[in-house]
Design a protein around this motif. Structure first.
Motif, mmCIF file in Angstrom:
data_model
loop_
_atom_site.group_PDB
_atom_site.id
_atom_site.type_symbol
_atom_site.label_atom_id
_atom_site.label_comp_id
_atom_site.label_asym_id
_atom_site.label_seq_id
_atom_site.Cartn_x
_atom_site.Cartn_y
_atom_site.Cartn_z
ATOM 1 N N ALA A 79 0.732 -1.312 0.009
ATOM 2 C CA ALA A 79 0.199 0.031 0.062
ATOM 3 C C ALA A 79 0.883 1.288 0.092
ATOM 4 N N GLU A 80 2.031 1.189 0.293
ATOM 5 C CA GLU A 80 3.066 2.473 0.175
ATOM 6 C C GLU A 80 2.971 3.074 -1.069
ATOM 7 N N THR A 81 2.967 4.428 -1.011
ATOM 8 C CA THR A 81 3.396 5.125 -2.387
ATOM 9 C C THR A 81 4.547 5.827 -2.366
ATOM 10 N N ARG A 82 4.721 6.709 -3.460
ATOM 11 C CA ARG A 82 5.953 7.149 -3.618
ATOM 12 C C ARG A 82 6.138 8.491 -2.726
ATOM 13 N N ALA A 83 5.192 8.753 -2.174
ATOM 14 C CA ALA A 83 5.325 9.914 -1.135
ATOM 15 C C ALA A 83 6.235 9.899 -0.187
ATOM 16 N N THR A 86 4.530 8.912 3.183
ATOM 17 C CA THR A 86 4.114 7.659 3.534
ATOM 18 C C THR A 86 5.157 6.636 3.799
ATOM 19 N N ARG A 87 6.295 6.976 3.207
ATOM 20 C CA ARG A 87 7.404 5.971 3.342
ATOM 21 C C ARG A 87 8.195 6.316 4.849
ATOM 22 N N THR A 90 5.372 4.462 7.279
ATOM 23 C CA THR A 90 4.993 2.857 7.136
ATOM 24 C C THR A 90 6.387 2.085 7.514
#
Length: 157
Positions: A79-83, A86-87, A90
């Motif tokens: 579910a992790e995005t490139r933003a 979020t990194r 998470t």
């Protein structure tokens, strides 16, 4: 003469950030989750007492912790995005959860397999698969963590 010129290959897209570690994370989480569905203990002397297997690993405290942690960490990675936000949220959380899972598994290993049907038991290959997969999962989570998180830094004005 242009007919013999090599055809230029399309430019390769760079691999996403940490693609190798993401694959290691997903593979080790899957291996550990599958290992918890199998029995973790078996009768040690099968020829003497008969081949008996214990309950699936997830029915123990460490096994259930391992199963839930692996599924949650894999879900967070998918579910992790490139933003960046979020990194930063998470990845350390995944490392923390996996460290707790590794501690629970180490405590289970330290306690030993115990007895099964009144005779001494031994760990099965499924337990050893989990015992190898969880540290690999922890290493992958730590490798994916941001090196200098900004959420703890306070700026002086």
């Amino acid at each position: 003469m242009l007919a013999f010129a090599p055809t230029p290959s399309p430019p390769r897209r760079p691999a996403p950030d940490g693609a190798f570690w993401r694959r290691v994370l997903l593979a080790s989480a899957a291996a550990a989750a599958v290992a918890t569905t199998q029995p973790w203990v078996a009768v040690q002397f099968g020829r003497l007492f008969g081949h008996h297997l214990g309950p699936p690993g997830w029915q123990s405290n460490a096994g259930f912790t391992c199963l839930c942690t692996c599924l949650l960490v894999a879900m967070l990675a998918v579910a992790e995005t490139r933003a960046k936000s979020t990194r930063e949220a998470t990845r350390p959380a995944s490392a923390f959860l996996t460290a707790l899972c590794a501690i629970a598994l180490a405590v289970e290993w330290g306690a030993g397999p115990g007895q099964l049907r009144g005779v001494s038991a031994t760990w099965t290959a499924a337990f050893w698969l989990a015992a190898v997969s969880v540290p690999a999962l922890l290493i992958a989570c730590l490798a994916r963590c941001p090196r200098n998180p900004s959420h703890g830094a306070a700026e002086a004005t």
